[in-house]
Motif scaffolding. Structure first.
Motif, PDB file in Angstrom:
ATOM      1  N   SER A 135      -6.770   0.412  14.669  1.00 34.59           N
ATOM      2  CA  SER A 135      -6.257  -0.214  13.460  1.00 34.59           C
ATOM      3  C   SER A 135      -6.548   0.666  12.252  1.00 34.59           C
ATOM      4  N   SER A 136      -7.087   1.856  12.514  1.00 36.00           N
ATOM      5  CA  SER A 136      -7.454   2.748  11.416  1.00 36.00           C
ATOM      6  C   SER A 136      -6.221   3.378  10.762  1.00 36.00           C
ATOM      7  N   PRO A 137      -6.236   3.470   9.435  1.00 38.69           N
ATOM      8  CA  PRO A 137      -5.147   4.166   8.741  1.00 38.69           C
ATOM      9  C   PRO A 137      -5.011   5.623   9.184  1.00 38.69           C
ATOM     10  N   SER A 165       4.131  -0.723   2.659  1.00 38.72           N
ATOM     11  CA  SER A 165       3.319  -1.614   3.472  1.00 38.72           C
ATOM     12  C   SER A 165       3.972  -2.990   3.476  1.00 38.72           C
ATOM     13  N   CYS A 227      -7.463  -6.329   2.138  1.00 36.65           N
ATOM     14  CA  CYS A 227      -7.538  -5.528   3.368  1.00 36.65           C
ATOM     15  C   CYS A 227      -6.306  -4.639   3.503  1.00 36.65           C
ATOM     16  N   CYS A 228      -5.114  -5.214   3.318  1.00 33.95           N
ATOM     17  CA  CYS A 228      -3.877  -4.440   3.442  1.00 33.95           C
ATOM     18  C   CYS A 228      -3.782  -3.369   2.345  1.00 33.95           C
ATOM     19  N   ASP A 230      -6.352  -1.864   0.833  1.00 29.72           N
ATOM     20  CA  ASP A 230      -7.272  -0.777   1.182  1.00 29.72           C
ATOM     21  C   ASP A 230      -6.660   0.122   2.255  1.00 29.72           C
ATOM     22  N   ASN A 231      -6.060  -0.531   3.260  1.00 30.88           N
ATOM     23  CA  ASN A 231      -5.424   0.210   4.347  1.00 30.88           C
ATOM     24  C   ASN A 231      -4.335   1.148   3.843  1.00 30.88           C
ATOM     25  N   THR A 235      -4.350   5.194   3.908  1.00 22.32           N
ATOM     26  CA  THR A 235      -3.270   5.918   4.591  1.00 22.32           C
ATOM     27  C   THR A 235      -2.723   6.997   3.646  1.00 22.32           C
ATOM     28  N   LYS A 261       2.022  -4.124   8.094  1.00 20.00           N
ATOM     29  CA  LYS A 261       1.388  -3.051   7.296  1.00 20.00           C
ATOM     30  C   LYS A 261       2.303  -1.828   7.131  1.00 20.00           C
ATOM     31  N   ARG A 282       3.511   0.365  11.856  1.00 20.87           N
ATOM     32  CA  ARG A 282       2.453  -0.337  12.582  1.00 20.87           C
ATOM     33  C   ARG A 282       2.972  -1.681  13.088  1.00 20.87           C
TER      34      ARG A 282
END
Ligand SMILES: [Zn+2]
Ligand SMILES: [Zn+2]
Length: 414
Positions: A135-137, A165, A227-228, A230-231, A235, A261, A282
């Motif tokens: 799940s890591s960017p 996103s 969370c989204c 930050d992701n 990225t 995302k 994703r």
């Protein structure tokens, strides 16, 4: 004969066939360096697999799938894309349990009933990759870079990478609500849009007829949860640190339902079209939704025909190194088997260390004149002639087919 390739399909030969294989070869090398393994899935699957994963209110499912019943009345579909099959295989072989961090690539024919146009066919080639279990960017960034590297490998360097996103199941509903409210205020939406407004409002942004009307569309970025957000930020900073230029495009939603995302598209001005050369994103919920263990995933696919069309426009095929064509001829038929075994040796080992050759073996029972005509037809650069007079001295003649000059050469020197 009145048979023709069905509308929207084409025979691939000559330089186009070389292009398709070259792109696939280069892709294999690049995938290997990123630790991706090849998977080949069937060309057809249970039709329900695609309906479920791609989504009911999408162009692919509504209009473009080749669906048929087999003799036992099973409802099957020719695959319109690769991800659904890869996910099905991933779950079927319990890889979601045994190797939840699988990286796979595929290449092969896909089928969509679309209006044929330049570089767009009803049977076309796709190359794609799926990165399961992260799940890591970093995985998102790697997939985008991978797609970009594949395009560069065939000389497509002028491209724009668009990213967006789409948020997650927590934040997307808020955006969806705002979007529905906004779209409700837009006048004269087409029939597809009106229908999708209820079922799948994000898809309305994709409409080719109406997209110019969406001037003040709300941006997903205002609705992303922490969370989204930050992701998406990570990225982007990873892409920057790897030297990948990108443009954030908030209208980018992609035509398939399973994305979450990050989504992205790579376009090139080389083919002067709005259509993407490569795209992906994703899809963290699809493995779970299709019955596997929840496994985050990100992937992409590119259409080979469209990429090669862009490659052609950038002059890539001009740099193609064609093999040197060599024709083997016999002036005296009694030397036929010697000529033949020489030809086979050249086919196996090349000539004088040159392996980039194509060898055309001798034809028996034909005069030297007609053999030379044949050599011209296959565009031979050189013809090697086995003739008794020279053969007695361990030599043959090497004829330059362009200027028609010829020299005697010792056979074991060649
Ligand atoms: Zn979110
Ligand atoms: Zn529309």
């Amino acid at each position: 004969m009145n048979y023709k390739a069905p509308r929207g399909t084409h025979d691939i030969f000559g330089i186009s066939a070389s292009g398709v294989s070259l792109l696939e070869q280069r892709a294999k090398v690049i995938f290997k360096r990123h630790g991706f393994e090849e998977v080949r899935t069937p060309a057809f699957e249970d039709a329900a697999l695609f309906m479920r994963s791609i989504g009911q209110a999408t162009d692919i499912v509504e209009k473009e799938m080749y669906i048929f019943e087999d003799r036992k009345k099973r409802k099957l579909a020719l695959r319109p894309e690769g991800t659904a099959s890869l996910v099905r295989a991933f779950i079927e072989h319990r890889m979601d349990v045994s190797m939840p961090a699988g990286r796979f690539f595929y290449m092969g024919e896909m089928f969509r009933y679309e209006r044929p146009q330049a570089g767009r066919y009803r049977q076309f080639h796709q190359i794609g990759a799926e990165f399961f279990g992260s799940s890591s960017p970093a995985a998102d960034a790697e997939i985008i870079i991978l797609a970009q590297d594949l395009l560069s490998s065939v000389g497509v360097n002028e491209m724009n990478v668009y990213i967006n996103s789409l948020g997650c199941e927590k934040c997307r509903p808020l955006f969806r609500e705002a979007l529905v409210k906004y779209l409700g205020s837009v006048r004269d939406l087409c029939e597809d849009c009106l229908r999708r407004l209820e079922k799948n409002p994000l898809r309305v942004l994709d409409c080719k007829t109406d997209s110019s009307k969406f001037t003040e569309v709300p941006g997903m970025s205002d609705y992303l949860c922490d969370c989204c957000k930050d992701n998406f930020n990570l990225t982007q900073s990873l892409l920057k640190s790897a030297g990948c230029n990108y443009i954030v495009n908030e209208k980018l939603v992609r035509g398939l339902d399973y994305y979450t995302k990050t989504v992205f598209e790579i376009r090139s001005n080389a083919i002067g079209s709005q259509d993407a050369l490569a795209a992906g994103g994703r899809y963290d919920n699809l493995v779970g939704e299709l019955g596997g263990q929840n496994t985050p995933a990100v992937g992409f696919a590119l259409g080979s025909e469209r990429v090669l069309l862009a490659a052609q426009k950038t002059g890539f095929f001009g740099s193609f190194q064609e093999s040197e064509k060599i024709f083997i001829a016999v002036a005296d038929q009694e030397l036929f088997s010697e000529a033949f075994s020489f030809a086979v040796k050249a086919m196996r080992n090349g000539l004088k260390g040159n392996k980039n050759i194509s060898v055309f073996g001798p034809v028996n029972g034909k005069s030297l004149t007609s053999q030379l005509k044949f050599a011209d037809k296959v565009k031979a650069v050189k013809t090697i002639v086995f003739a008794k007079t020279e053969f007695e001295y361990g030599k043959f003649l090497v004829k330059n087919m362009k200027d028609k000059t010829q020299i005697e050469v010792l056979i074991n020197e060649f």
